[in-house]
Scaffold this motif. Structure first.
Motif: not given
Length: 893
Positions: A647-658
């Motif tokens: 999540i820290i490395n990729d601010p869009e990680y959660l959006q991608k997971m969603a």
């Protein structure tokens, strides 16, 4: 001649009256008759009952002055019960008027009628008091809290009497009904239509009720400023004294709620000048005191007035409210400690006035909460919740806050307790023993002082009682049951006090040494957590003597394992407290302090990386970039593969997971639709692709389950076997899935239809466990249902042995509870397989031996070695299949 004419005249009048009683005719005479009879007979009596109900409601209404009073008398259960009888009679009499005097028949049609005559002819009802009857019925329903019936009645009036003036009042009462049902949108629309209708009757009382109902609509939704305008209009048109008085009081409360202290005081003064009942006058005075600071009144004069009210004996039952008013003044002046002191006195004085007690507790709770003193705040909220009713304003929000505080305080207390226990446990033994000994000495000293106080108090009391102890005679001279006779009761009280002194009403009142069961909190009041630390201790082994060291030492984490368990409890509580501080109270600094302690004191904690991430977020919120970067770097170096690092490395990680989750959900929906379109081959392919593509998604078990179902629907030779195999695989791979139960049910269904697969599976499994041999010792087993009468079966088997094998030296049958549903009776032992086979054949043929068995049962033979395996494996069905396959045919059955 005159006599005859009189007879004819009277007979004619009588005939006219008889004919006018019928509602099947519609003439001027019938209408006049039924109108008069309705108005002055049945409907009149109905209205009188309704008025009696209103009077009863006024006399019995119990107001809660801690909240804004209701504008109308109806709406609560107590009032509904009080007026139910009168309102029921009113409705029945109005219904009787309708049944007896409603005229539906049309008058004779006349050609050339005027427009007015045509309108009259088109009416549905020709008794002009029927609308009043229906209106009275609807209002009676409202007072009885039967809102659905009331609404139906008012709707009926809208279709039955569209042009009658009473329809406006019916619509107004329909709006009242909808407000009671909390249907604010529809009731608001209806009220607006009535206010804007220029044809609304110009009757002061009706318009006053319209404005008051509008004010009520705003009050129910807590729009107090808008409500005051309409309530002012209602008051200007209201002449009924009690109603006007109530409206004025509510208006003053609304201004007080909006901090318009001057207008609030002015209206409370108006209420007092109207000579209201004492309770209303008292509360108006109290509220004027509460508004004193903002209204320009001399606060010192108000305080003196309140103190004077405290000294007035007729205000004894109102002390709780007076103290509360004094508290409000002190709090207004910024004297927090004095205000809190008065609030405590208010709580103590509120013995019967639970609404006031609740309000005082909540005020104390809110004060402590605003001061961020969460532990005492939780205690006050908890006390308020015990006596608070579910209809209390903002009950849901108060409950949520109380629950959050309770969770927080529980964790904070746990941390404090375990820290204290660890601190004492780490003391040198001599210091720890001295601490415990000091506690015991303090306890003994306290108890001795208590004994001395009680003895002195009892001595003085006995001296006083002896001075006035004289035989009392019953002046009535009658023999009465003890507790009906005040003389004997007084004598009994004297005897009791001479022997026991004045005792507090409590459990174990005889026992002076109540302190012996109480120890210091940090050493003895943690039974629940002690069990969590050392589950090997039982209640039977716990010390109960508060004067022994063991009593205090038993809860200390003195071993390494107990210390580790205590530390784990602290870590969990720290993490929970941090979460609550952050999410429920937005106390970022306090939340960070909990996580910081995990980070510094427990570097091996399972909560460590999560604590780092929470600290990173909290310091970011607090604009502390140095600390935020510190914990970000710790996560990236210590846990680079964690979700937090991603999540820290990729601010869009959660959006991608969603997004991926959404894609999986869409694919599952498509696969699900394929199944119900009988496209089973496509379902198998789609499910396999999804499992390979999204192996970590939560829907993977669902795909696997759909695949197994689809295999069972394919038209192939081994569909059942394929589905059964996939379901077995599914259960093995996803044992935590909620679909496991359904999968097992399908397997059981298939086995019920075609048991060969299960049998083959059991045989194969059994062959891997059991061995067929002709050598060694053998046993006979009789498999019985656990519901069987095992004692009878044992008796029958023992008789069989005595009758048939008396010289075989067989042991008495042994009972083996092999599983939850079966019992095995075991007969030992047979030197050879042939002996066991012979016994088996004889047992099966001797039907008398098992004539008392009610449920399914199975005899078998088993080698000694295989029996040892069976008692460990406990899957008796598998062995029975093995026995059938390997032994039964050889025996010749």
């Amino acid at each position: 001649m005159i006599r005859s004419l009189r007879y004819i005249f009277i007979s004619g009048i009588f005939a006219v009256l008889i004919s006018s009683c019928s509602t099947e005719k519609n003439t001027g005479i019938t209408r006049a008759y039924h109108n008069i009879t309705t108005r002055y007979n049945v409907l009149f009596n109905a209205k009188e009952s309704y008025k009696r109900g209103i009077k009863r409601a006024e006399d019995n209404k119990q107001h809660d002055y801690t909240h804004i009073l209701p504008l109308f008398l109806y709406g609560d259960e107590a009032t509904a019960q009080a007026v139910s009888g009168d309102m029921d009679i009113a409705a029945k009499k109005a219904g009787k008027a309708i049944n007896l005097h409603s005229i539906k028949a049309k008058p004779k049609y006349k050609s050339g009628m005027t427009d007015k005559e045509k309108v009259f002819y088109d009416k549905k009802e020709f008794n002009k008091y029927m609308d009043d009857s229906y209106l009275l019925i609807g209002k009676s329903y409202v007072y009885r809290n039967e809102y659905t019936q009331a609404e139906l009645t008012f709707n009926f009036m809208q279709t039955e009497f569209p042009n009658e003036p009473s329809l406006y009042e019916a619509q107004l009462w329909k709006a009242k009904t909808l407000i009671q049902k909390k249907e604010y949108h529809e009731s608001g629309r209806l009220l607006e239509e009535l206010r804007e209708n220029e044809e609304f009757p110009d009757k002061k009382a009706l318009k006053a009720e319209l404005y008051a109902t509008t004010a009520d609509w705003y009050i129910r939704q807590e729009y107090y400023t808008q409500a005051t305008d309409y309530l002012e209009r209602a008051i200007s048109l209201t002449r009924h004294k009690k109603t006007r008085m109530r409206y004025l009081y509510v208006l003053a409360q609304l201004y007080l709620h909006e901090n318009d202290f001057f207008r609030a005081s002015q209206n409370f003064k108006k209420v007092i000048r109207m000579s209201p009942p004492y309770e209303m006058a008292f509360n108006a005075t109290i509220n004027m005191a509460a508004a004193a600071g903002g209204s320009g009144a001399d606060i010192n004069d108000v305080k003196k007035q309140l103190q004077k009210m405290l000294r007035d004996s007729k205000n004894t039952e109102y002390h709780d409210q007076i103290y509360y008013a004094l508290a409000e003044i002190e709090l207004y002046e910024g004297n927090i400690d004095a205000g809190i002191n008065y609030l405590h006195q208010s709580v103590k004085a509120a013995t019967t006035n639970l609404p006031q007690k609740t309000k005082s507790y909540l005020t104390l709770a809110d004060l402590r909460y605003e001061q961020k003193q969460y532990v005492p705040a939780q205690a006050y909220y908890d006390s308020a919740m015990v006596i608070m009713k579910p209809d209390y304003p903002n009950y849901t929000q108060i409950t949520a806050k109380s629950q959050s505080l309770t969770a927080l305080v529980k964790n904070l207390n746990t941390i404090q307790l375990q820290d204290s226990l660890q601190r004492v446990a780490r003391m040198p033994e001599n210091e720890r023993n001295k601490l415990i000994d000091d506690i015991i000495v303090a306890l003994q000293t306290k108890e001795q002082e208590q004994k001395e106080r009680e003895a002195e108090s009892q001595r003085l009391e006995q001296a006083n009682l002896l001075n006035r102890r004289t035989p009392l005679a019953d002046p009535t001279g009658r023999s009465q049951w003890y507790f009906y006779n005040p003389v004997t009761v007084a004598q009994g009280l004297t005897e009791f006090q001479l022997r026991w002194g004045r005792r507090t009403l409590e459990d174990n009142w005889r026992r002076k040494n109540k302190a012996t069961a109480i120890g210091p909190d940090i050493l003895s009041d943690n039974a629940e957590q002690t069990l969590a630390i050392d589950s090997t201790k039982t209640q039977q082994t716990k010390a109960t003597d508060a004067y022994s060291r063991e009593f205090y030492m038993q809860n200390l984490p003195l071993t390494d394992s107990m210390m580790v368990a205590s530390s784990q409890i602290i870590q969990e509580s720290l993490y929970n407290a941090g979460y609550i501080y952050n999410n429920d109270f937005h106390e970022y600094a306090l939340a960070a302090a909990q996580y910081e302690r995990i980070a510094t004191q427990y570097p091996q904690s399972e909560y460590l990386i999560s604590a780092y991430y929470n600290l990173y977020l909290l310091y970011t919120k607090m604009n502390d970039s140095a600390n935020a970067n510190k914990y970000k770097n710790l996560i990236l170096t210590q846990a680079p593969e964690s979700v937090f690092a991603k999540i820290i490395n990729d601010p869009e990680y959660l959006q991608k997971m969603a997004k991926e989750t959404t894609e999986v959900e869409q694919l599952y929906q498509q696969t699900y639709n394929m199944f119900y379109q009988d496209r089973f081959a496509e379902v198998v392919v789609s499910a396999e692709n999804a499992i390979k593509r999204y192996p970590k998604e939560t829907l993977v078990p669902n795909f696997a389950y759909l695949k197994a179902l689809a295999l069972g629907r394919l038209n192939t030779e081994n569909t059942r076997e394929a589905m059964r195999g996939e379901m077995k695989k599914f259960i093995a791979e996803y044992p935590q899935s909620e679909l496991v139960k359904s999968a097992q049910q399908l397997i059981d269904f298939v086995d019920g239809v075609d048991p060969t697969m299960k049998q083959a599976e059991q045989v194969e499994r059994a062959k891997s466990l059991y061995t067929y041999t002709t050598e060694g010792t053998y046993y006979f087993g009789w498999l019985l249902d656990s519901k069987e009468d095992v004692n009878q079966a044992t008796f029958d088997l023992l008789n069989f042995n005595l009758d048939r094998y008396a010289n075989a030296r067989l042991e008495a049958p042994i009972r083996n509870n092999i599983d939850n549903t079966h019992i095995i009776l075991v007969v030992k032992s047979f030197a050879t397989l042939a002996d066991a086979q012979n016994y088996y054949q004889t047992f099966v043929k001797t039907t008398d031996t098992h004539k008392n068995v009610r449920y399914a049962h199975t005899p078998f033979i088993i080698s000694e070695a295989n029996y040892q395996v069976l008692t460990t494996d406990k899957k008796v069905d598998d062995y029975i299949e093995f026995f059938n396959a390997e032994y039964l045919q050889k025996i010749g059955q």
